[in-house]
Write a protein that holds these residues in place. Structure first.
Motif, mmCIF file in Angstrom:
data_model
loop_
_atom_site.group_PDB
_atom_site.id
_atom_site.type_symbol
_atom_site.label_atom_id
_atom_site.label_comp_id
_atom_site.label_asym_id
_atom_site.label_seq_id
_atom_site.Cartn_x
_atom_site.Cartn_y
_atom_site.Cartn_z
ATOM 1 N N SER A 24 0.833 -1.205 0.000
ATOM 2 C CA SER A 24 0.000 0.000 0.000
ATOM 3 C C SER A 24 0.867 1.254 0.000
ATOM 4 O O SER A 24 0.516 2.249 -0.630
ATOM 5 C CB SER A 24 -0.953 0.002 1.187
ATOM 6 N N TYR A 25 2.010 1.220 0.675
ATOM 7 C CA TYR A 25 2.899 2.384 0.669
ATOM 8 C C TYR A 25 3.584 2.529 -0.683
ATOM 9 O O TYR A 25 3.785 3.625 -1.177
ATOM 10 C CB TYR A 25 3.937 2.287 1.782
ATOM 11 N N GLY A 26 3.933 1.421 -1.294
ATOM 12 C CA GLY A 26 4.551 1.466 -2.610
ATOM 13 C C GLY A 26 3.622 2.011 -3.667
ATOM 14 O O GLY A 26 4.025 2.745 -4.558
ATOM 15 N N GLU A 27 2.347 1.657 -3.556
ATOM 16 C CA GLU A 27 1.363 2.148 -4.528
ATOM 17 C C GLU A 27 1.268 3.665 -4.526
ATOM 18 O O GLU A 27 0.960 4.267 -5.548
ATOM 19 C CB GLU A 27 -0.005 1.537 -4.247
ATOM 20 N N ILE A 28 1.543 4.291 -3.387
ATOM 21 C CA ILE A 28 1.530 5.752 -3.309
ATOM 22 C C ILE A 28 2.594 6.335 -4.242
ATOM 23 O O ILE A 28 2.370 7.340 -4.907
ATOM 24 C CB ILE A 28 1.791 6.223 -1.855
ATOM 25 N N LEU A 29 3.742 5.685 -4.301
ATOM 26 C CA LEU A 29 4.870 6.191 -5.093
ATOM 27 C C LEU A 29 4.750 5.862 -6.578
ATOM 28 O O LEU A 29 5.285 6.586 -7.421
ATOM 29 C CB LEU A 29 6.184 5.607 -4.566
ATOM 30 N N LEU A 30 4.077 4.780 -6.911
ATOM 31 C CA LEU A 30 4.020 4.301 -8.290
ATOM 32 C C LEU A 30 2.907 5.016 -9.065
ATOM 33 O O LEU A 30 1.879 4.436 -9.389
ATOM 34 C CB LEU A 30 3.827 2.786 -8.319
ATOM 35 N N THR A 31 3.163 6.250 -9.371
ATOM 36 C CA THR A 31 2.193 7.037 -10.127
ATOM 37 C C THR A 31 2.198 6.614 -11.588
ATOM 38 O O THR A 31 3.168 6.003 -12.065
ATOM 39 C CB THR A 31 2.536 8.536 -10.041
ATOM 40 N N ASP A 32 1.136 6.937 -12.298
ATOM 41 C CA ASP A 32 1.075 6.641 -13.730
ATOM 42 C C ASP A 32 2.253 7.284 -14.457
ATOM 43 O O ASP A 32 2.870 6.672 -15.328
ATOM 44 C CB ASP A 32 -0.244 7.145 -14.330
ATOM 45 N N GLU A 33 2.567 8.515 -14.096
ATOM 46 C CA GLU A 33 3.681 9.221 -14.736
ATOM 47 C C GLU A 33 4.994 8.485 -14.517
ATOM 48 O O GLU A 33 5.781 8.306 -15.441
ATOM 49 C CB GLU A 33 3.775 10.639 -14.183
ATOM 50 N N LEU A 34 5.238 8.021 -13.287
ATOM 51 C CA LEU A 34 6.472 7.306 -12.969
ATOM 52 C C LEU A 34 6.588 6.023 -13.784
ATOM 53 O O LEU A 34 7.662 5.651 -14.231
ATOM 54 C CB LEU A 34 6.534 6.987 -11.474
ATOM 55 N N LEU A 35 5.448 5.360 -13.992
ATOM 56 C CA LEU A 35 5.435 4.098 -14.726
ATOM 57 C C LEU A 35 5.322 4.296 -16.237
ATOM 58 O O LEU A 35 5.301 3.326 -16.990
ATOM 59 C CB LEU A 35 4.290 3.218 -14.222
ATOM 60 N N GLY A 36 5.218 5.565 -16.679
ATOM 61 C CA GLY A 36 5.175 5.845 -18.111
ATOM 62 C C GLY A 36 3.893 5.414 -18.787
ATOM 63 O O GLY A 36 3.903 4.946 -19.921
ATOM 64 N N ARG A 37 2.780 5.564 -18.088
ATOM 65 C CA ARG A 37 1.513 5.178 -18.692
ATOM 66 C C ARG A 37 0.504 6.304 -18.508
ATOM 67 O O ARG A 37 0.678 7.182 -17.670
ATOM 68 C CB ARG A 37 0.989 3.878 -18.088
ATOM 69 N N GLU A 38 -0.531 6.225 -19.292
ATOM 70 C CA GLU A 38 -1.611 7.201 -19.187
ATOM 71 C C GLU A 38 -2.447 6.871 -17.957
ATOM 72 O O GLU A 38 -2.612 5.703 -17.618
ATOM 73 C CB GLU A 38 -2.503 7.157 -20.438
ATOM 74 N N PRO A 39 -2.982 7.886 -17.284
ATOM 75 C CA PRO A 39 -3.824 7.606 -16.120
ATOM 76 C C PRO A 39 -4.958 6.649 -16.478
ATOM 77 O O PRO A 39 -5.618 6.796 -17.494
ATOM 78 C CB PRO A 39 -4.396 8.986 -15.748
ATOM 79 N N GLY A 40 -5.122 5.620 -15.634
ATOM 80 C CA GLY A 40 -6.206 4.660 -15.827
ATOM 81 C C GLY A 40 -5.885 3.525 -16.781
ATOM 82 O O GLY A 40 -6.755 2.705 -17.074
ATOM 83 N N ASP A 41 -4.644 3.426 -17.278
ATOM 84 C CA ASP A 41 -4.299 2.358 -18.220
ATOM 85 C C ASP A 41 -4.569 0.964 -17.664
ATOM 86 O O ASP A 41 -4.966 0.082 -18.395
ATOM 87 C CB ASP A 41 -2.808 2.430 -18.608
#
Length: 180
Positions: free
Chosen positions: A80-97
């Protein structure tokens, strides 16, 4: 087991504080928490680690956008803490992919097992699952600590006790130990 700490750089050196992440739901919440720890728009580092699985560094410099590094995105995605950091931008994807197409789920009538395989392939290509969307290994800004004495190469090579090693490199190990 998790450990999270804030390290704020001040005129007198680094100040550490233990931080509780239970009320933090988004990266924006985390950035606000970090900014509150800095007396004057100084650099603040949020260091998060899950024992032997992954660690993350979030750097906030004043009002600038947070810079993030996560050592193992796939491991962090299960936290759950990691999910806070793993934003769509960080992962290189569009929001909601990685969010399922809710409109497609509304029309389910129980006969979906007989659908063409081509349609299933299209679904995988358009969104995929969250497991496919999160890479194994490091993601983010590996140069986040370069100017503080921890190079990209050193950051990527850190062991399971990364938070302690980062604090030592910054000259903040004593203040970090006071909150550990």
């Amino acid at each position: 087991m998790y450990f999270a700490a804030l390290l704020a750089r001040t005129e007198d050196g680094w100040e550490a504080s233990d931080t509780e992440l239970d009320d933090v739901e988004t990266l924006s919440d985390l950035a606000d928490l970090a900014r509150e720890a800095a007396p004057e728009e100084d650099t603040v580092l949020v260091l998060i680690e899950q024992e032997d699985a992954w660690f993350g560094v979030v750097r906030i410099d004043g009002e600038e956008d947070p810079r993030i590094y996560v050592s193992d995105a796939a491991a962090a995605a299960r936290s759950s803490y990691g999910e806070i950091l793993l934003t769509d931008e960080l992962l290189g994807r569009e929001p909601g992919d990685d969010v399922p197409d809710l409109d497609a789920l509304v029309d389910l009538d129980g006969t979906e097992d007989g659908e063409d395989e081509d349609e299933e392939d299209d679904d995988t290509e358009s969104g995929g699952t969250s497991a496919e969307a999160v890479p194994h290994g490091p993601v983010g800004d590996a140069s986040v600590l370069d100017d503080l004495g921890v190079s990209e190469k050193e950051l990527k090579a850190l062991s399971a006790d990364a938070v302690t090693e980062i604090a030592e490199a910054l000259g903040a190990s004593e203040v970090l130990e006071t909150v550990r």
